[in-house]
Motif scaffolding. Sequence first.
Motif, PDB file in Angstrom:
ATOM      1  N   ASP A  11       0.829  -1.211   0.000  1.00  0.00           N
ATOM      2  CA  ASP A  11       0.000   0.000   0.000  1.00  0.00           C
ATOM      3  C   ASP A  11       0.860   1.258   0.000  1.00  0.00           C
ATOM      4  OD1 ASP A  11      -2.319  -1.503  -0.061  1.00  0.00           O
ATOM      5  OD2 ASP A  11      -2.714  -1.298   2.092  1.00  0.00           O
ATOM      6  N   LEU A  12       1.916   1.230   0.814  1.00  0.00           N
ATOM      7  CA  LEU A  12       2.819   2.374   0.875  1.00  0.00           C
ATOM      8  C   LEU A  12       3.494   2.600  -0.471  1.00  0.00           C
ATOM      9  CD1 LEU A  12       4.196   4.572   2.579  1.00  0.00           C
ATOM     10  CD2 LEU A  12       5.947   2.859   3.177  1.00  0.00           C
ATOM     11  N   ALA A  13       3.961   1.539  -1.100  1.00  0.00           N
ATOM     12  CA  ALA A  13       4.587   1.666  -2.416  1.00  0.00           C
ATOM     13  C   ALA A  13       3.614   2.303  -3.413  1.00  0.00           C
ATOM     14  CB  ALA A  13       5.053   0.299  -2.920  1.00  0.00           C
ATOM     15  N   HIS A  14       2.393   1.809  -3.424  1.00  0.00           N
ATOM     16  CA  HIS A  14       1.378   2.353  -4.324  1.00  0.00           C
ATOM     17  C   HIS A  14       1.157   3.845  -4.061  1.00  0.00           C
ATOM     18  CE1 HIS A  14      -2.111   2.438  -6.919  1.00  0.00           C
ATOM     19  NE2 HIS A  14      -2.788   3.015  -5.939  1.00  0.00           N
ATOM     20  N   SER A  15       1.060   4.222  -2.789  1.00  0.00           N
ATOM     21  CA  SER A  15       0.812   5.622  -2.439  1.00  0.00           C
ATOM     22  C   SER A  15       1.972   6.531  -2.830  1.00  0.00           C
ATOM     23  CB  SER A  15       0.521   5.761  -0.942  1.00  0.00           C
ATOM     24  OG  SER A  15       1.711   5.630  -0.176  1.00  0.00           O
ATOM     25  N   MET A  16       3.163   5.953  -2.966  1.00  0.00           N
ATOM     26  CA  MET A  16       4.349   6.729  -3.331  1.00  0.00           C
ATOM     27  C   MET A  16       4.670   6.623  -4.826  1.00  0.00           C
ATOM     28  SD  MET A  16       6.763   5.966  -0.001  1.00  0.00           S
ATOM     29  CE  MET A  16       7.947   7.284  -0.334  1.00  0.00           C
ATOM     30  N   GLY A  17       3.774   5.995  -5.597  1.00  0.00           N
ATOM     31  CA  GLY A  17       3.970   5.880  -7.029  1.00  0.00           C
ATOM     32  C   GLY A  17       5.040   4.870  -7.419  1.00  0.00           C
TER      33      GLY A  17
END
Length: 118
Positions: A99-105
Motif C-alpha cells: 500500500d505504501l509503495a502504491h501511495s508513493m507511485g
Amino acid sequence: MSYDLVVWEGARPTDDKTAGKVFADLYNHYIEEGPNHPPSERISAYVAALLERWCDLTEDEEDTSPWSTGPLIGEASGPLIYFPMRWSMADEASAYAADLAHSMGLVCFDVQWDRLRP
C-alpha cells in the motif's frame, strides 16, 4: 523462512508476466551485476517510511520488527529494493509495504507469487 517483496521506480507493468520480466532485468542489472548502486531518493524515502512504522532490525530490542535483514536500506540498490520479512509477520507487513509503495507511485511485486501488488 522469509517472505520477499521487491519495490521499484517506474511505470506499473500492464500484467504480472511483464512485471516478472521487468523485475528480472532490474535484479540482474542492480543486484547481480557490477557494484552496488546507492539507493535512489525515492527508494530511500520509501525505506524511511517503512521504518516509521516498524523499526530497523538492527534497532529491534523487543522483537517487533518484521524485517529479516538489517539495515533495511542495505537491501536497496539504485531504483529498487528487494527485501525479506519474517514469515510470521508477512501478512500485515507486506500489505502495508504494498500500500505504501502504491501511495508513493512505486511498483510492488510479490516474488513468491510472481504477481503485482496490491
